[in-house]
Design an enzyme around this catalytic site. Structure first.
Site, PDB file in Angstrom:
ATOM      1  N   SER A   1     -44.482  14.626 -50.149  1.00 59.64           N
ATOM      2  CA  SER A   1     -45.322  15.539 -50.915  1.00 59.64           C
ATOM      3  C   SER A   1     -44.936  16.956 -50.524  1.00 59.64           C
ATOM      4  O   SER A   1     -44.320  17.177 -49.475  1.00 59.64           O
ATOM      5  CB  SER A   1     -46.796  15.290 -50.588  1.00 59.64           C
ATOM      6  OG  SER A   1     -47.631  16.303 -51.110  1.00 59.64           O
TER       7      SER A   1
ATOM      8  N   TYR B   1     -53.952  13.658 -44.940  1.00 62.23           N
ATOM      9  CA  TYR B   1     -52.894  13.419 -45.924  1.00 62.23           C
ATOM     10  C   TYR B   1     -51.653  14.242 -45.579  1.00 62.23           C
ATOM     11  O   TYR B   1     -50.524  13.739 -45.591  1.00 62.23           O
ATOM     12  CB  TYR B   1     -53.415  13.788 -47.311  1.00 62.23           C
ATOM     13  CG  TYR B   1     -52.421  13.614 -48.443  1.00 62.23           C
ATOM     14  CD1 TYR B   1     -52.198  12.363 -49.000  1.00 62.23           C
ATOM     15  CD2 TYR B   1     -51.718  14.706 -48.953  1.00 62.23           C
ATOM     16  CE1 TYR B   1     -51.301  12.199 -50.043  1.00 62.23           C
ATOM     17  CE2 TYR B   1     -50.820  14.556 -49.986  1.00 62.23           C
ATOM     18  CZ  TYR B   1     -50.619  13.300 -50.541  1.00 62.23           C
ATOM     19  OH  TYR B   1     -49.716  13.150 -51.570  1.00 62.23           O
TER      20      TYR B   1
END
Length: 332
Positions: free
Chosen positions: A148, A161
């Protein structure tokens, strides 16, 4: 034993975890458009995965659906063994299953930490351990680990995350160096905001704040989410070029470059986003108050004695088991 070289993409065999929706689905369709011979769609969402398989077959590629929880190491190994047995090769592994929980660190529950780490770290590791030795043995192949933008920069409201995605980037960069001498490729795919189900939690992720779907999407709009089909097309192009770190949509590359060039800028920008979010989204501020009140209540409860503590632990165990039953190979 080496039986040929990697196929790009005509005649290729690809495995996509988290392939039932979002980025996984879009990549499956893009590979089929480019002539992939066999696409394995692995996900817990069987009905959605079957739908993707039909789309792939309509493009003249073979498709296999595997109902898979990436945290189940034995199930992951069985899938790779079967694909190897049936197809005789594996060209691409899109290690894409992932999830996330939106919330400030102090408000996250143990189940939120466990869910995110078990899938985004443990699941990635399980796939790598099953795939990598097979690619080394055949002398070619490409593992594309979905990280990401959050694996390259920090982000408020997504601390756990972010930590897991930094792990994926670090793993991919290190493996890439080792793998190259064996003819195997490893890349980290670093999506910025893309219009997928993950923006509102995906199949098993969540936000700890009481927000409508519209409000969650409104929060993400400030990051200019890209079209998932274009994202998949550009991903296929970049993977074919064997890029080490693939940052898409492309407008995110400027931020990454600036943050590297100007130390301290990342923290300044992220802090402004954090404060502006708390001003513009009062439901998040209410969530902070609720978290503080819950913490105070927990402290008072702890003074009530060991019996209350034991009951609380039993309740937490039941809740964790329920979360585990719902968890698995989420589609990004």
């Amino acid at each position: 034993m080496k039986t040929g070289g990697i196929r790009t993409y005509q005649g290729a065999v690809a495995i996509i975890t988290g392939g039932a929706s979002g980025i996984g689905r879009a990549i499956a369709i893009e590979l089929a458009k480019r002539g992939a011979a066999e696409i394995v769609i692995a996900d817990l969402q069987k009905a959605l995965a079957e739908g993707v398989a039909e789309e792939v077959r309509a493009l003249s590629s073979r498709a296999t659906v595997v109902v898979l929880d990436v945290r189940d190491v034995d199930a992951v190994e069985r899938m790779f063994a079967e694909v190897e047995r049936v197809s005789g090769r594996i060209d691409y592994v899109f290690n894409n299953a992932g999830t996330g929980v939106m919330g400030e660190t102090e408000l996250l529950e143990k189940r939120d930490w466990d869910l995110t780490i078990d899938i985004n770290v443990g699941g990635v590791v399980n796939v790598v351990r099953a795939a990598y030795p097979r690619l080394l043995a055949q002398g070619y192949g490409h593992i594309v680990n979905t990280a990401s933008m959050a694996g390259l920069v920090g982000s408020p409201f997504l601390s756990v995350y972010v930590a897991t995605k930094h792990f994926v980037v670090g793993l991919s960069k290190s493996m890439r160096i080792e793998a190259a001498r064996h003819g195997v490729r490893v890349s980290a795919l670093c999506p910025g905001a893309v219009r997928t189900p993950l923006l509102t939690g995906g199949s098993i992720g969540r936000s700890i704040y009481e927000m409508t779907e519209e409000r969650k999407l409104a929060w993400w709009e400030r990051f200019y989410p890209g079209d998932v089909s274009l994202f998949a097309k550009q991903t296929a192009d970049e993977v074919a070029k064997n890029r080490a770190i693939i940052v898409l949509p492309k407008h995110n590359r400027l931020s990454v470059a600036l943050f590297r060039m100007i130390p301290g800028l990342e923290e300044i920008v992220a802090s402004k986003i954090f404060e502006k979010t708390l001003r513009d989204f009062p439901e998040m501020t209410r969530g902070r108050r609720a978290g503080a009140e819950a913490g105070a209540g927990a402290g008072a409860g702890a003074e009530a004695g060991a019996g209350a503590e034991a009951r609380a632990e039993a309740g937490a165990g039941a809740e964790g088991a329920g979360a585990g039953a719902r968890a698995g190979a989420s589609s990004r």
